[in-house]
Scaffold this motif. Structure first.
Motif, mmCIF file in Angstrom:
data_model
loop_
_atom_site.group_PDB
_atom_site.id
_atom_site.type_symbol
_atom_site.label_atom_id
_atom_site.label_comp_id
_atom_site.label_asym_id
_atom_site.label_seq_id
_atom_site.Cartn_x
_atom_site.Cartn_y
_atom_site.Cartn_z
ATOM 1 N N GLU A 281 26.454 38.174 56.859
ATOM 2 C CA GLU A 281 25.805 38.663 55.637
ATOM 3 C C GLU A 281 25.174 37.529 54.837
ATOM 4 N N ILE A 282 25.891 36.398 54.712
ATOM 5 C CA ILE A 282 25.376 35.308 53.874
ATOM 6 C C ILE A 282 24.412 34.413 54.639
ATOM 7 N N ASN A 283 24.327 34.625 55.966
ATOM 8 C CA ASN A 283 23.328 33.938 56.791
ATOM 9 C C ASN A 283 23.436 32.409 56.653
ATOM 10 N N SER A 284 24.654 31.886 56.814
ATOM 11 C CA SER A 284 24.894 30.447 56.710
ATOM 12 C C SER A 284 25.349 29.887 58.046
ATOM 13 N N LEU A 285 25.015 28.634 58.298
ATOM 14 C CA LEU A 285 25.357 27.998 59.563
ATOM 15 C C LEU A 285 26.792 27.488 59.581
ATOM 16 N N LEU A 306 35.429 32.635 46.459
ATOM 17 C CA LEU A 306 34.621 33.316 47.473
ATOM 18 C C LEU A 306 34.368 34.771 47.095
ATOM 19 N N ILE A 307 35.386 35.437 46.572
ATOM 20 C CA ILE A 307 35.221 36.830 46.138
ATOM 21 C C ILE A 307 34.171 36.925 45.029
ATOM 22 N N ARG A 308 34.227 35.995 44.092
ATOM 23 C CA ARG A 308 33.251 35.997 42.989
ATOM 24 C C ARG A 308 31.849 35.685 43.502
ATOM 25 N N LYS A 309 31.745 34.701 44.382
ATOM 26 C CA LYS A 309 30.439 34.226 44.856
ATOM 27 C C LYS A 309 29.762 35.236 45.786
ATOM 28 N N LYS A 312 28.699 40.869 46.252
ATOM 29 C CA LYS A 312 27.719 41.829 46.762
ATOM 30 C C LYS A 312 27.838 41.979 48.271
ATOM 31 N N GLU A 313 27.997 40.833 48.966
ATOM 32 C CA GLU A 313 28.086 40.877 50.423
ATOM 33 C C GLU A 313 29.365 41.582 50.889
ATOM 34 N N ILE A 314 30.458 41.368 50.177
ATOM 35 C CA ILE A 314 31.727 41.993 50.554
ATOM 36 C C ILE A 314 31.640 43.510 50.371
ATOM 37 N N PHE A 315 30.972 43.946 49.299
ATOM 38 C CA PHE A 315 30.726 45.381 49.118
ATOM 39 C C PHE A 315 29.926 45.926 50.304
ATOM 40 N N GLY A 316 28.888 45.173 50.699
ATOM 41 C CA GLY A 316 28.034 45.604 51.794
ATOM 42 C C GLY A 316 28.747 45.703 53.121
ATOM 43 N N MET A 317 29.858 44.969 53.269
ATOM 44 C CA MET A 317 30.638 45.004 54.507
ATOM 45 C C MET A 317 31.530 46.231 54.589
ATOM 46 N N ASP A 331 43.788 49.406 53.363
ATOM 47 C CA ASP A 331 44.463 48.547 52.394
ATOM 48 C C ASP A 331 44.660 47.119 52.898
ATOM 49 N N TYR A 332 43.819 46.685 53.848
ATOM 50 C CA TYR A 332 43.834 45.282 54.236
ATOM 51 C C TYR A 332 43.012 44.497 53.216
ATOM 52 N N ALA A 333 43.630 43.510 52.630
ATOM 53 C CA ALA A 333 42.939 42.752 51.587
ATOM 54 C C ALA A 333 41.944 41.770 52.191
ATOM 55 N N PHE A 334 40.863 41.528 51.469
ATOM 56 C CA PHE A 334 39.923 40.478 51.845
ATOM 57 C C PHE A 334 40.498 39.170 51.289
ATOM 58 N N ASP A 335 41.223 38.459 52.125
ATOM 59 C CA ASP A 335 41.913 37.237 51.716
ATOM 60 C C ASP A 335 41.398 36.100 52.589
ATOM 61 N N TYR A 336 40.583 35.224 52.007
ATOM 62 C CA TYR A 336 39.844 34.259 52.826
ATOM 63 C C TYR A 336 39.576 33.001 52.017
#
Length: 423
Positions: A281-285, A306-309, A312-317, A331-336
């Motif tokens: 989604e963020i299109n980074s290398l 990361l959640i703040r930054k 939008k992308e996390i919503f899109g996922m 209920d799996y958390a996005f923990d990264y």
């Protein structure tokens, strides 16, 4: 009796529809170059581990800020009942501009001269009124001196310059992309995944060549003898050296096991799904933490950053927000924390790729450490790795792709032999 809430099937269907390319595989490669400074344990931010295996595993995965390179994704086109893989690699056409976006120094950790082996703190049980130490213990690490390697940049730390970064990334990206593409091209050529398989004629051939004894020939033909891993590797290398793969056990595109075998064969490259989806989604290398300024963000706050930054992308996922964090339908958390986790398997048995926990492979070497078993993967004489899924096909072996890393024989520009040996 506790009653469980019935799943909301409409919500579930909606969730699945929001997942983009849910069957895609996202690929990356980790290096031993560090991309985040100072994640050291302290009295305030201590590290807690349940046993020595948990200690080694967590340090390697959780507290090791490895610089990772995203290699792209494999999508699957469905043609009837066939699942056809297509590799879409990332581009390094604008590599110099991408490297300039990295916020932090990239560095190579030196060995810690003041290393002190962490002390295990044993639990105490009371038996007949007496307190005794049990075999159950944990580690409570509050000092960088309990780590074998540097956890922050010191005076003697090697910090990479731009030429070294560019040459290293260029080589590791180019070679791994080529390897993956060649593998998929070969699958197209063969109309599936071809394995190495043994039969009675093959045993006779090995016996005539003196690779195995006549007693072994008869024992293998009658399933009376068990092949040791070292012998299995010799036999498989013999087949690989002659490029003799079995057509009889070809896993075709419409085979019910194709996806399983394909995923296992690429296990050393596969990112955890949510991490790969975000990367796409963020299109980074590079891995996200490389782009976040380590002078402004503490390591422990990376998940929130990361959640703040990338909200939008996390919503899109397909994740939804619950208070201050994101969860999926299950209920799996996005923990990264922004560092690639390669492969989905983590367990007591592990190697640097976390593959040995899941593979039935003759490349696995087992050894004991404090009475707890661990294992690692070692290459065969030809430098190859093999695996079987015995619940599907016993003694039918497939090749495992091991990620390429530069070595002393292939030094990137600006690199010395000593630098390569350190990582």
């Amino acid at each position: 009796m506790m009653r469980y809430k019935e799943p909301d099937t409409k919500k579930h269907e909606q969730f699945l529809q929001t997942r983009k390319e849910s069957n895609a595989l996202y690929l990356g490669v980790n290096t031993n170059i560090k991309c985040f400074n100072n994640i050291c344990p302290s009295e305030k931010n201590y590290w807690y581990f349940f046993n020595h295996i948990d200690l080694e595993n967590k340090i390697n995965i959780t507290y090791n800020p490895k610089f990772g390179i995203y290699l792209g994704k494999i999508i699957f086109n469905k043609k009837g009942n066939k699942l056809i893989p297509k590799y879409i690699p990332t581009s390094i056409e604008n590599l110099e501009e991408e490297v300039k976006k990295i916020k932090n120094p990239l560095w190579i950790a030196e060995k810690n001269d003041n290393y002190v082996e962490p002390e295990v703190i044993f639990f105490e049980d009371t038996i007949l009124g007496k307190k005794i130490k049990t075999t159950r213990g944990n580690y409570h690490i509050t000092s960088p001196n309990n780590l074998e390697y540097q956890c922050k940049i010191e005076k003697n730390t090697t910090i990479l310059n731009q030429e070294q970064i560019l040459s290293y990334v260029n080589e590791i990206h180019s070679e791994n992309v080529r390897m993956i593409q060649d593998y998929i091209d070969q699958i197209y050529k063969d109309n599936g995944i071809k394995p190495y398989a043994f039969d009675d004629e093959f045993y006779e051939e090995l016996g005539n060549l003196g690779i195995i004894t006549q007693r072994q020939v008869e024992g293998f033909k009658n399933d009376r003898l068990i092949k040791k891993n070292s012998l299995l590797l010799t036999m498989l290398d013999y087949l690989a050296g002659q490029d003799r793969k079995s057509k009889d056990y070809l896993i075709t595109f419409d085979d019910e096991y194709f996806y399983d075998y394909f995923v296992f064969s690429l296990g050393g490259f596969i990112l955890k799904l949510s991490q790969g989806m975000l990367q796409n989604e963020i299109n980074s290398l590079f891995n996200p933490a490389a782009y976040i300024d380590d002078t402004k963000i503490n390591y422990n706050d990376l998940n929130n950053e990361l959640i703040r930054k990338y909200e939008k992308e996390i919503f899109g996922m397909g994740f939804e927000k619950r208070g201050s964090y994101f969860v999926d339908y299950f209920d799996y958390a996005f923990d990264y924390k922004g560092f690639f986790e390669i492969h989905k398997y983590n367990g007591l048995y592990y190697d640097e790729l976390n593959l040995a926990s899941s593979l039935d492979s003759p490349n696995i070497i087992y050894y004991d450490n404090n009475s707890l078993k661990k294992c690692i993967l070692i290459p065969s004489t030809l430098g190859k790795y093999y695996f079987q899924i015995s619940r599907y096909h016993k003694e039918v072996f497939f090749e495992l792709l091991k990620p390429y890393h530069p070595d002393v024989k292939n030094l990137p520009n600006g690199w010395s032999k000593e630098m390569i040996e350190k990582i």
